[in-house]
Design a protein around this motif. Structure first.
Motif, PDB file in Angstrom:
ATOM      1  N   LYS A 250       0.700  -1.223   0.134  1.00 54.78           N
ATOM      2  CA  LYS A 250      -0.168   0.012   0.136  1.00 54.78           C
ATOM      3  C   LYS A 250       0.790   1.176  -0.056  1.00 54.78           C
ATOM      4  CE  LYS A 250      -3.986  -1.976   2.572  1.00 54.78           C
ATOM      5  NZ  LYS A 250      -4.628  -1.860   3.532  1.00 54.78           N
ATOM      6  N   LYS A 251       0.688   2.022  -0.717  1.00 56.26           N
ATOM      7  CA  LYS A 251       1.411   3.419  -0.652  1.00 56.26           C
ATOM      8  C   LYS A 251       1.369   3.933   0.790  1.00 56.26           C
ATOM      9  CE  LYS A 251       2.826   6.875  -3.522  1.00 56.26           C
ATOM     10  NZ  LYS A 251       4.086   7.135  -4.170  1.00 56.26           N
ATOM     11  N   SER A 252       2.465   4.611   1.096  1.00 55.86           N
ATOM     12  CA  SER A 252       2.488   4.904   2.506  1.00 55.86           C
ATOM     13  C   SER A 252       3.156   6.468   2.299  1.00 55.86           C
ATOM     14  CB  SER A 252       3.388   4.150   3.173  1.00 55.86           C
ATOM     15  OG  SER A 252       3.646   4.738   4.458  1.00 55.86           O
ATOM     16  N   ASP A 253       2.546   7.272   3.215  1.00 56.19           N
ATOM     17  CA  ASP A 253       3.320   8.703   3.351  1.00 56.19           C
ATOM     18  C   ASP A 253       4.577   8.631   4.159  1.00 56.19           C
ATOM     19  OD1 ASP A 253       1.207   9.760   1.772  1.00 56.19           O
ATOM     20  OD2 ASP A 253       0.038  10.283   3.745  1.00 56.19           O
ATOM     21  N   LEU A 254       5.093   7.334   4.644  1.00 56.88           N
ATOM     22  CA  LEU A 254       6.113   7.225   5.579  1.00 56.88           C
ATOM     23  C   LEU A 254       7.571   7.662   4.742  1.00 56.88           C
ATOM     24  CD1 LEU A 254       7.018   6.173   8.233  1.00 56.88           C
ATOM     25  CD2 LEU A 254       7.645   3.942   7.120  1.00 56.88           C
ATOM     26  N   ALA A 255       8.209   8.753   5.274  1.00 55.60           N
ATOM     27  CA  ALA A 255       9.488   9.143   4.589  1.00 55.60           C
ATOM     28  C   ALA A 255      10.339   8.066   4.621  1.00 55.60           C
ATOM     29  CB  ALA A 255      10.009  10.554   5.191  1.00 55.60           C
ATOM     30  N   LEU A 256      11.409   8.081   3.671  1.00 57.85           N
ATOM     31  CA  LEU A 256      12.474   7.195   3.599  1.00 57.85           C
ATOM     32  C   LEU A 256      13.245   6.828   4.723  1.00 57.85           C
ATOM     33  CD1 LEU A 256      13.535   4.742   1.728  1.00 57.85           C
ATOM     34  CD2 LEU A 256      15.044   6.653   0.733  1.00 57.85           C
ATOM     35  N   VAL A 257      13.510   8.088   5.297  1.00 57.07           N
ATOM     36  CA  VAL A 257      14.396   8.160   6.603  1.00 57.07           C
ATOM     37  C   VAL A 257      13.681   7.741   7.729  1.00 57.07           C
ATOM     38  CG1 VAL A 257      16.050   9.956   5.710  1.00 57.07           C
ATOM     39  CG2 VAL A 257      14.006  10.479   7.141  1.00 57.07           C
TER      40      VAL A 257
ATOM     41  N   GLY B 206      16.966  10.829  -4.792  1.00 58.62           N
ATOM     42  CA  GLY B 206      16.704  10.361  -6.034  1.00 58.62           C
ATOM     43  C   GLY B 206      15.212  10.493  -6.529  1.00 58.62           C
ATOM     44  N   SER B 207      14.526   9.966  -5.368  1.00 53.71           N
ATOM     45  CA  SER B 207      13.086   9.826  -5.541  1.00 53.71           C
ATOM     46  C   SER B 207      12.550   9.599  -3.988  1.00 53.71           C
ATOM     47  CB  SER B 207      12.725   8.646  -6.307  1.00 53.71           C
ATOM     48  OG  SER B 207      13.157   7.512  -5.700  1.00 53.71           O
ATOM     49  N   LEU B 208      11.242   9.291  -3.999  1.00 54.99           N
ATOM     50  CA  LEU B 208      10.663   9.018  -2.581  1.00 54.99           C
ATOM     51  C   LEU B 208      11.294   7.882  -2.197  1.00 54.99           C
ATOM     52  CD1 LEU B 208       7.015   9.750  -3.155  1.00 54.99           C
ATOM     53  CD2 LEU B 208       8.456  11.085  -1.983  1.00 54.99           C
ATOM     54  N   ASP B 209      11.912   6.856  -3.066  1.00 56.93           N
ATOM     55  CA  ASP B 209      12.521   5.571  -2.527  1.00 56.93           C
ATOM     56  C   ASP B 209      13.989   5.580  -2.632  1.00 56.93           C
ATOM     57  OD1 ASP B 209       9.978   4.765  -2.158  1.00 56.93           O
ATOM     58  OD2 ASP B 209       9.648   4.009  -4.143  1.00 56.93           O
ATOM     59  N   SER B 210      14.658   6.422  -2.716  1.00 64.28           N
ATOM     60  CA  SER B 210      16.171   6.597  -2.831  1.00 64.28           C
ATOM     61  C   SER B 210      16.746   8.010  -2.427  1.00 64.28           C
ATOM     62  CB  SER B 210      16.514   6.072  -4.277  1.00 64.28           C
ATOM     63  OG  SER B 210      16.407   6.943  -5.132  1.00 64.28           O
ATOM     64  N   GLU B 211      17.637   7.735  -1.518  1.00 63.34           N
ATOM     65  CA  GLU B 211      18.444   9.023  -1.049  1.00 63.34           C
ATOM     66  C   GLU B 211      19.834   8.602  -0.934  1.00 63.34           C
ATOM     67  OE1 GLU B 211      17.148  11.040   2.324  1.00 63.34           O
ATOM     68  OE2 GLU B 211      15.157  10.916   1.737  1.00 63.34           O
ATOM     69  N   ALA B 212      20.732   9.482  -0.985  1.00 61.58           N
ATOM     70  CA  ALA B 212      22.160   9.107  -0.951  1.00 61.58           C
ATOM     71  C   ALA B 212      22.678  10.211  -0.016  1.00 61.58           C
ATOM     72  CB  ALA B 212      22.980   8.948  -2.327  1.00 61.58           C
ATOM     73  N   PHE B 213      24.072   9.955   0.693  1.00 63.33           N
ATOM     74  CA  PHE B 213      24.795  10.821   1.440  1.00 63.33           C
ATOM     75  C   PHE B 213      26.169  10.387   1.173  1.00 63.33           C
ATOM     76  CE2 PHE B 213      20.970  10.010   3.855  1.00 63.33           C
ATOM     77  CZ  PHE B 213      20.361  11.374   4.396  1.00 63.33           C
ATOM     78  N   TYR B 214      26.683  11.468   0.631  1.00 62.90           N
ATOM     79  CA  TYR B 214      28.161  11.455   0.327  1.00 62.90           C
ATOM     80  C   TYR B 214      28.928  12.399   1.244  1.00 62.90           C
ATOM     81  CZ  TYR B 214      26.186   9.839  -4.085  1.00 62.90           C
ATOM     82  OH  TYR B 214      25.378   9.130  -5.118  1.00 62.90           O
ATOM     83  N   MET B 215      29.822  11.502   1.728  1.00 64.62           N
ATOM     84  CA  MET B 215      30.622  12.392   2.675  1.00 64.62           C
ATOM     85  C   MET B 215      31.865  13.460   1.736  1.00 64.62           C
ATOM     86  SD  MET B 215      33.797  10.853   5.401  1.00 64.62           S
ATOM     87  CE  MET B 215      35.057  10.596   4.460  1.00 64.62           C
TER      88      MET B 215
END
Length: 163
Positions: free
Chosen positions: A58-65, A134-143
Motif C-alpha cells: 500500500k502506498k505510504s506517506d512514510l518518509a524514507l528516513v 533521487g526519489s521517494l524511494d532513494s537517497e544518498a549521502f556522500y561524505m
C-alpha cells in the motif's frame, strides 16, 4: 548535513544525520556491524554502505528516513540488518560532546561518554555530507572531503533504498 558515526569500542555502529551541529537529528540508525570493523574497513579505502528497506504494497506517506528496519550491505556484501532508533540520553550526550567538531575522528573518553554506568570509550567520526534525493524511494549521502577539491570519489557513501 552533518553525519556522525559513533559507537562503543565493543559496540555497534550508530549513524546520525543533522541539518547542522546544534539541530535535532533527522535520523539515528544502529547498524549490526561493530564499530571496530567499520574503522578497519575505512582504513582500506572507499566504503559504500547500502541500507535497503522493503517497499510496502500500500502506498505510504512514510518518509524514507523513517523506515524502521534495513538490510545492510558494505561494498555490496550483505552484513546483517540495521534499525532506526529513538534518541536517548546517551546518544544526546555523545552528539553534544562532538558538537563543536565540524570534521574529524577520534575517541571520547569514558567519562565524557558515560551514561547509566556505561564506562566505555566511544569512537566517532564526524563530517559534512551532501544529501542527494533521487526519489521517494532513494537517497544518498556522500561524505565531503575538503582536501580533494571534488577530484576523488567520496571515502564514504551511504545509500538509502526502498525496494
Amino acid at each position: 548535513m552533518i553525519g556522525t558515526l559513533f559507537g562503543n569500542k565493543r559496540g555497534h555502529v550508530h549513524l546520525s544525520f543533522q541539518k547542522d551541529p546544534k539541530s535535532d537529528p533527522t535520523l539515528l540508525i544502529q547498524l549490526a556491524t561493530p564499530i571496530t570493523g567499520l574503522v578497519r574497513e575505512m582504513g582500506c579505502g572507499t566504503i559504500r554502505i547500502t541500507l535497503e528497506s522493503e517497499k510496502r504494497e500500500k502506498k505510504s506517506d512514510l518518509a524514507l528516513v523513517e523506515e524502521r528496519v534495513w538490510r545492510t550491505y558494505y561494498n555490496g556484501v550483505k552484513c546483517g540488518t540495521a534499525t532506526r532508533m529513538e534518541f536517548g540520553d546517551k546518544e544526546w550526550k555523545i552528539l553534544k560532546a562532538v558538537e563543536p567538531i565540524s570534521m574529524g575522528a577520534g575517541v571520547l573518553p569514558a567519562v565524557a561518554a558515560a551514561a547509566d554506568g556505561d564506562e566505555e570509550e566511544v569512537i566517532y567520526m564526524r563530517s559534512k555530507f551532501e544529501r542527494v534525493v533521487g526519489s521517494l524511494d532513494s537517497e544518498a549521502f556522500y561524505m565531503l572531503n575538503p582536501d580533494n577539491n571534488g577530484t576523488a570519489p567520496p571515502e564514504l557513501s551511504i545509500y538509502l533504498l526502498r525496494m
